[in-house]
Design a protein around this motif. Structure first.
Motif, PDB file in Angstrom:
ATOM      1  N   ILE A  67      31.827  45.299  76.666  1.00 25.02           N
ATOM      2  CA  ILE A  67      31.644  45.794  75.288  1.00 25.02           C
ATOM      3  C   ILE A  67      32.670  45.149  74.347  1.00 25.02           C
ATOM      4  O   ILE A  67      32.338  44.713  73.240  1.00 25.02           O
ATOM      5  CB  ILE A  67      31.783  47.332  75.259  1.00 25.02           C
ATOM      6  N   LYS A  68      33.909  45.075  74.806  1.00 24.01           N
ATOM      7  CA  LYS A  68      34.967  44.473  73.982  1.00 24.01           C
ATOM      8  C   LYS A  68      34.666  42.999  73.704  1.00 24.01           C
ATOM      9  O   LYS A  68      34.840  42.501  72.593  1.00 24.01           O
ATOM     10  CB  LYS A  68      36.297  44.626  74.706  1.00 24.01           C
ATOM     11  N   PHE A  69      34.164  42.293  74.741  1.00 29.31           N
ATOM     12  CA  PHE A  69      33.856  40.863  74.586  1.00 29.31           C
ATOM     13  C   PHE A  69      32.661  40.657  73.650  1.00 29.31           C
ATOM     14  O   PHE A  69      32.654  39.745  72.822  1.00 29.31           O
ATOM     15  CB  PHE A  69      33.556  40.253  75.966  1.00 29.31           C
ATOM     16  N   LYS A  70      31.667  41.539  73.775  1.00 25.71           N
ATOM     17  CA  LYS A  70      30.452  41.415  72.965  1.00 25.71           C
ATOM     18  C   LYS A  70      30.750  41.645  71.478  1.00 25.71           C
ATOM     19  O   LYS A  70      30.171  40.985  70.595  1.00 25.71           O
ATOM     20  CB  LYS A  70      29.412  42.417  73.456  1.00 25.71           C
ATOM     21  N   ASN A  71      31.643  42.576  71.170  1.00 28.56           N
ATOM     22  CA  ASN A  71      31.937  42.928  69.776  1.00 28.56           C
ATOM     23  C   ASN A  71      33.007  42.028  69.137  1.00 28.56           C
ATOM     24  O   ASN A  71      33.244  42.124  67.931  1.00 28.56           O
ATOM     25  CB  ASN A  71      32.402  44.389  69.692  1.00 28.56           C
ATOM     26  N   ALA A  72      33.656  41.198  69.937  1.00 28.21           N
ATOM     27  CA  ALA A  72      34.707  40.340  69.395  1.00 28.21           C
ATOM     28  C   ALA A  72      34.114  39.190  68.593  1.00 28.21           C
ATOM     29  O   ALA A  72      32.973  38.771  68.811  1.00 28.21           O
ATOM     30  CB  ALA A  72      35.570  39.792  70.531  1.00 28.21           C
ATOM     31  N   THR A  73      34.890  38.662  67.663  1.00 33.02           N
ATOM     32  CA  THR A  73      34.460  37.494  66.892  1.00 33.02           C
ATOM     33  C   THR A  73      34.541  36.257  67.781  1.00 33.02           C
ATOM     34  O   THR A  73      35.217  36.247  68.819  1.00 33.02           O
ATOM     35  CB  THR A  73      35.365  37.297  65.671  1.00 33.02           C
ATOM     36  N   ASP A  74      33.840  35.198  67.356  1.00 35.71           N
ATOM     37  CA  ASP A  74      33.814  33.973  68.155  1.00 35.71           C
ATOM     38  C   ASP A  74      35.213  33.403  68.370  1.00 35.71           C
ATOM     39  O   ASP A  74      35.520  32.859  69.435  1.00 35.71           O
ATOM     40  CB  ASP A  74      32.924  32.923  67.482  1.00 35.71           C
ATOM     41  N   THR A  75      36.059  33.519  67.362  1.00 33.58           N
ATOM     42  CA  THR A  75      37.413  32.956  67.471  1.00 33.58           C
ATOM     43  C   THR A  75      38.315  33.773  68.396  1.00 33.58           C
ATOM     44  O   THR A  75      39.304  33.263  68.905  1.00 33.58           O
ATOM     45  CB  THR A  75      38.066  32.875  66.085  1.00 33.58           C
ATOM     46  N   ASP A  76      37.976  35.052  68.587  1.00 32.45           N
ATOM     47  CA  ASP A  76      38.821  35.918  69.421  1.00 32.45           C
ATOM     48  C   ASP A  76      38.313  36.058  70.849  1.00 32.45           C
ATOM     49  O   ASP A  76      39.022  36.589  71.704  1.00 32.45           O
ATOM     50  CB  ASP A  76      38.923  37.312  68.800  1.00 32.45           C
ATOM     51  N   LYS A  77      37.070  35.597  71.117  1.00 39.69           N
ATOM     52  CA  LYS A  77      36.502  35.803  72.449  1.00 39.69           C
ATOM     53  C   LYS A  77      37.309  35.100  73.542  1.00 39.69           C
ATOM     54  O   LYS A  77      37.463  35.614  74.642  1.00 39.69           O
ATOM     55  CB  LYS A  77      35.052  35.305  72.470  1.00 39.69           C
ATOM     56  N   TYR A  78      37.813  33.882  73.208  1.00 43.30           N
ATOM     57  CA  TYR A  78      38.539  33.147  74.244  1.00 43.30           C
ATOM     58  C   TYR A  78      39.812  33.868  74.668  1.00 43.30           C
ATOM     59  O   TYR A  78      40.310  33.701  75.779  1.00 43.30           O
ATOM     60  CB  TYR A  78      38.882  31.737  73.742  1.00 43.30           C
ATOM     61  N   LYS A  79      40.357  34.726  73.747  1.00 44.44           N
ATOM     62  CA  LYS A  79      41.574  35.468  74.065  1.00 44.44           C
ATOM     63  C   LYS A  79      41.312  36.564  75.099  1.00 44.44           C
ATOM     64  O   LYS A  79      42.233  37.040  75.760  1.00 44.44           O
ATOM     65  CB  LYS A  79      42.157  36.085  72.809  1.00 44.44           C
ATOM     66  N   LEU A  80      40.039  36.988  75.216  1.00 46.48           N
ATOM     67  CA  LEU A  80      39.686  38.057  76.146  1.00 46.48           C
ATOM     68  C   LEU A  80      39.405  37.554  77.561  1.00 46.48           C
ATOM     69  O   LEU A  80      39.253  38.351  78.490  1.00 46.48           O
ATOM     70  CB  LEU A  80      38.465  38.821  75.623  1.00 46.48           C
ATOM     71  N   ILE A  81      39.288  36.219  77.698  1.00 46.35           N
ATOM     72  CA  ILE A  81      39.014  35.669  79.032  1.00 46.35           C
ATOM     73  C   ILE A  81      40.242  35.883  79.923  1.00 46.35           C
ATOM     74  O   ILE A  81      41.356  35.532  79.528  1.00 46.35           O
ATOM     75  CB  ILE A  81      38.693  34.166  78.949  1.00 46.35           C
ATOM     76  N   PRO A  82      40.072  36.466  81.098  1.00 44.14           N
ATOM     77  CA  PRO A  82      41.229  36.725  81.975  1.00 44.14           C
ATOM     78  C   PRO A  82      41.957  35.436  82.330  1.00 44.14           C
ATOM     79  O   PRO A  82      41.345  34.389  82.519  1.00 44.14           O
ATOM     80  CB  PRO A  82      40.592  37.355  83.227  1.00 44.14           C
TER      81      PRO A  82
END
Length: 453
Positions: free
Chosen positions: A46-61
């Motif tokens: 859910i967190k990854f889906k709602n994140a902006t494109d620029t912030d998604k890479y920060k969520l990758i473990p």
């Protein structure tokens, strides 16, 4: 408290701190753990889906951490202790000699009839039964995949018991050796530098009965001789490091560890680069060439190598392309030269020699390059009173042998594809090699006459 911690490893200190500051709580059941994992995965999705494109890479473990820098002493020590603990645990997971003996007895007592030949066989059904009886460490070797690998035209669909045991032994040996090599991989990146492999072989010497005749003062020269073969063939690009998996796969370790056999034949020793007679031979030749006894070889000294018929232009190319010290080569550079000259059929040796032949550094050999080297052969032939040979005839023969993709240029790949690389190189750099090629039919007839008589 501080005194109690002295002498403890960093891992033990961290464990002690963790035990002191962790509140005991019951271990979750398997279903509870799965439920918790699913919940965390759902929250992450859910967190990854709602994140902006620029912030998604920060969520990758984070899956990679670069090794600590030289000045990060604590991190380095922690990494070393963690690796040592891991390798020690892997060692305890391997079968020991007692367990291997029990496995052999179990296999020997349960062959599958009928008896055909001297080698006992075992069927897949009996193979599975034994797999249920063996220790947990051994169960991974009793799978359908292993059985199918060892299946070999038996009319009853069985496999050889001795081949199965040899397979297990080989796997255990590879795992033991990998762990042993990994202990010298200081950074834990899966490869060894020269100094790492030197330390490994130096510690190995006392365990090899065939090397007991070596004096301790010769150890450094022996280690250098042994290590150069690994790096010459496994590091042709001269990166200064080789992968541990390449060391295990190349077969050189088999030759090195063959020296554990106290009854190794004289012929086997002479054909083994790592044996004491071989190492002493190579070093003895080096000392014999070093006429001024300064520990290095000049152009004139290296020109005496082998039969003393190497051409001047080829020897000059060695000194132009290889590492020198005040215009002379050291023992390590000499070892690369010897390995190339003694293994001219191998791709790594041809790559080394091709670099010397390619005087323009253009990636191919043309008529000009061939003439440049063959002129030196012609000069030697005049000195020795041999009948002159036309260059055009030799050039045509070389191109006919190699059959390059471009009729006017020979690349290294052309040379490798032709299977004639050794012959071509010998024709260009060594009068004796050229003479042997020119008189190949006469030499073959003489050899046949000797065999007939």
């Amino acid at each position: 408290m501080a005194e109690a911690c002295e002498g403890m490893s960093w891992v033990d200190k961290l464990k002690r701190y963790n035990d002191k500051h962790t509140v005991d709580k019951p271990k979750p059941t398997e279903s509870e753990q799965e439920e918790e994992d699913e919940q965390l995965l759902g929250e992450y999705y859910i967190k990854f889906k709602n994140a902006t494109d620029t912030d998604k890479y920060k969520l990758i473990p984070k899956f990679y951490s670069k090794p600590p820098a030289d000045d990060e002493i604590l991190q380095q020590k922690l990494r070393e202790d963690a690796r040592a603990t891991f390798l020690q645990r892997r060692t305890t997971e391997l079968m020991d000699n007692e367990e291997l003996q029990k496995l052999w007895l179990l296999l020997e007592e349960n062959p599958t009839p009928p008896d055909i030949g001297e080698d006992p066989m075992i069927s897949f059904v009996d193979f599975q039964k034994i797999g249920e009886e063996v220790a947990d460490k051994c169960k991974s070797y009793f799978t359908a995949g292993v059985f199918s690998k060892l299946l070999n035209n038996d009319p009853y669909g069985r496999i050889s018991i001795s081949q199965l045991f040899s397979y297990v032994m080989r796997k255990v040996w590879l795992q033991q050796t990998r762990i042993g090599l990994s202990l010298f991989d200081i950074q834990g990146l899966g490869y060894l530098k020269e100094v790492d492999l030197e330390n490994y072989i130096l510690e190995l010497i006392p365990t090899l009965p065939q090397l007991k005749c070596l004096e301790e003062s010769f150890y450094s020269f022996y280690v250098c001789t042994a290590v150069r073969k690994f790096f010459f063939f496994l590091d042709p690009m001269r990166t200064g490091k080789i992968k541990i998996q390449d060391v295990l796969a190349c077969g050189f370790l088999d030759d090195l560890l063959e020296l554990r056999d106290e009854d190794l034949s004289k012929d086997a020793q002479e054909n083994n680069w790592f044996s004491a007679p071989s190492a002493l031979r190579v070093y003895g030749q080096y000392l014999s060439l070093d006429t001024d006894h300064n520990g290095m070889l000049s152009r004139q000294e290296l020109a005496r190598y082998g039969t003393g018929t190497l051409t001047r232009v080829f020897v000059d190319r060695v000194f132009q392309e290889c590492l020198t010290y005040d215009g002379e080569v050291d023992y390590k550079t000499y070892l690369d030269f010897v390995l190339a000259m003694e293994n001219r059929k191998e791709p790594q040796a041809l790559q080394y020699l091709y670099r010397l032949i390619d005087i323009k550094g253009q990636g191919y050999i043309d008529g000009f390059t061939l003439k440049y080297f063959f002129r030196a052969i012609q000069d030697q032939m005049k000195v020795h009173g041999h009948e002159a040979v036309k260059f055009e005839d030799v050039k045509d023969e070389i191109f006919d042998m190699v059959k390059p993709s471009d009729p006017y240029r020979i690349t290294l790949q052309d040379l490798l594809n032709s299977g004639q690389g050794e012959t071509v190189i010998s024709i260009l750099i060594d009068l004796n090699g050229f003479w042997t090629y020119e008189n190949r039919e006469v030499l073959l007839a003489e050899a046949q006459d000797v065999n007939t008589n």
